[in-house]
Design an enzyme around this catalytic site. Structure first.
Site, mmCIF file in Angstrom:
data_model
loop_
_atom_site.group_PDB
_atom_site.id
_atom_site.type_symbol
_atom_site.label_atom_id
_atom_site.label_comp_id
_atom_site.label_asym_id
_atom_site.label_seq_id
_atom_site.Cartn_x
_atom_site.Cartn_y
_atom_site.Cartn_z
ATOM 1 N N TYR A 3 -57.935 -80.048 55.257
ATOM 2 C CA TYR A 3 -59.305 -79.734 54.812
ATOM 3 C C TYR A 3 -59.705 -78.352 55.340
ATOM 4 O O TYR A 3 -60.262 -77.534 54.598
ATOM 5 C CB TYR A 3 -60.260 -80.820 55.306
ATOM 6 N N SER B 187 -67.134 -74.861 54.585
ATOM 7 C CA SER B 187 -67.448 -75.868 55.616
ATOM 8 C C SER B 187 -67.270 -75.222 56.984
ATOM 9 O O SER B 187 -66.527 -74.236 57.124
ATOM 10 C CB SER B 187 -66.484 -77.048 55.486
#
Ligand SMILES: NC(=O)c1ccc[n+]([C@@H]2O[C@H](COP(=O)([O-])OP(=O)(O)OC[C@H]3O[C@@H](n4cnc5c(N)ncnc54)[C@H](O)[C@@H]3O)[C@@H](O)[C@H]2O)c1
Length: 267
Positions: free
Chosen positions: A156, A143
């Protein structure tokens, strides 16, 4: 004649491929490449629906966070289509919670799927390749949060940074076997089905998405999941034979910015 990318004769597993986000675009691109698609998902019904969209696709339900499921996924794939030549480690979950508020259960779920699960799949895939003396390649879905992040995304960002670290390290372990390991780091992938999730932090999901597009990207159009899919096909093909250990940011230019476009906008 253009440069062909043709994965005909290859079998490619996409984990978490039954969602509406990145996995959907990866499945579409793999199917278009001519490879035989093997779609895994925790949700077996959704996996079967995705498989029905692409003739010849095999659907295998299973939790990539559980080693017994991962072993079974590869055993089933072997019975139905022989050895796998590519894996796109797409299955993942998110977490939007400050690190100091997150629970151990939040941490374990996130890292259990996004890092441990991805590692388990890569490990079983690699060992199958080594046993059968086949060559295959791994594409991990990271990501933009592996590059820079926002408040509420520390864990995350940590999990996705672990994915890029694993990508680099496994590339070094496996280069001698001609197995390449790369990652794709998507930016905001637009899909209206994602509006329910966006509504958890923005009252108007469409306005939030439009701001993302106009102010937080270099390119003025939405990132489509299939843009990640086509990059995955490239990374699984021989056209990328010089690339391993890399993370490619498929983000319409988001990570090239320090501040949003409006910071320097001239009227
Ligand atoms: N959507 C985005 O904008 C975006 C941006 C950057 C990165 N990503 C990454 O893309 C990947 C796909 O996410 P998405 O946004 O498309 O979400 P999504 O929810 O549409 O898809 C995720 C899929 O993974 C499946 N899944 C979850 N846990 C699983 C498990 N343990 N075993 C097997 N399958 C499991 C879910 O059932 C779902 O179908 C994730 O790794 C995510 O972090 C997404």
């Amino acid at each position: 004649m253009g440069i062909p990318i043709n994965l005909e004769g290859k079998n490619v597993l996409v984990t978490g491929g039954a969602g509406f986000g990145v996995g959907a675009g990866v499945c579409q691109a793999i199917a278009e490449s001519g490879a035989r698609l093997v779609v895994n998902d925790l949700d077996g019904v959704a996996a079967a629906k995705t498989a029905a969209r692409y003739p010849g696709t095999l659907a295998i339900a299973g939790d990539i966070g559980k080693s017994e499921d991962v072993e079974r996924i590869f055993a089933e794939a072997k019975v139905h289509c022989g050895v796998l030549h590519g894996v796109v480690n797409n299955a993942g979950v998110g977490l939007n919670k400050p690190a100091h508020e997150a629970t151990e259960a939040d941490f374990d779920r996130l890292f259990g799927i996004d890092v441990r699960g991805l590692w388990l799949v890569s490990k079983v895939f690699t060992n199958q390749l080594l046993e059968t003396k086949e060559v295959g390649h791994i594409v991990n879905i990271a990501s933009v949060h592996a590059h820079s992040t926002n408040a509420g995304y520390a864990l995350y960002a940590a999990a996705k940074s672990a994915v890029t670290g694993l990508t680099r390290g496994m590339a070094l372990d496996l280069g001698q076997h001609l197995i390449r390991v790369n990652a794709i780091a998507p930016g905001y992938v637009h899909s209206e089905q994602g509006f329910e999730i966006i509504r958890t932090w923005a009252d108007d999901p469409q306005a939030w998405a439009d701001t993302c597009r106009t102010d937080q990207q270099a390119l003025p159009y939405f990132l489509d999941a299939v843009d990640c899919g086509y990059t995955a096909v490239f990374l699984l093909s021989n056209l990328s034979r010089g690339i391993t250990g890399q993370t490619i940011f498929v983000d319409n230019g988001t990570t090239s910015m320090v501040f949003n476009r409006s910071f320097t906008e001239r009227s």
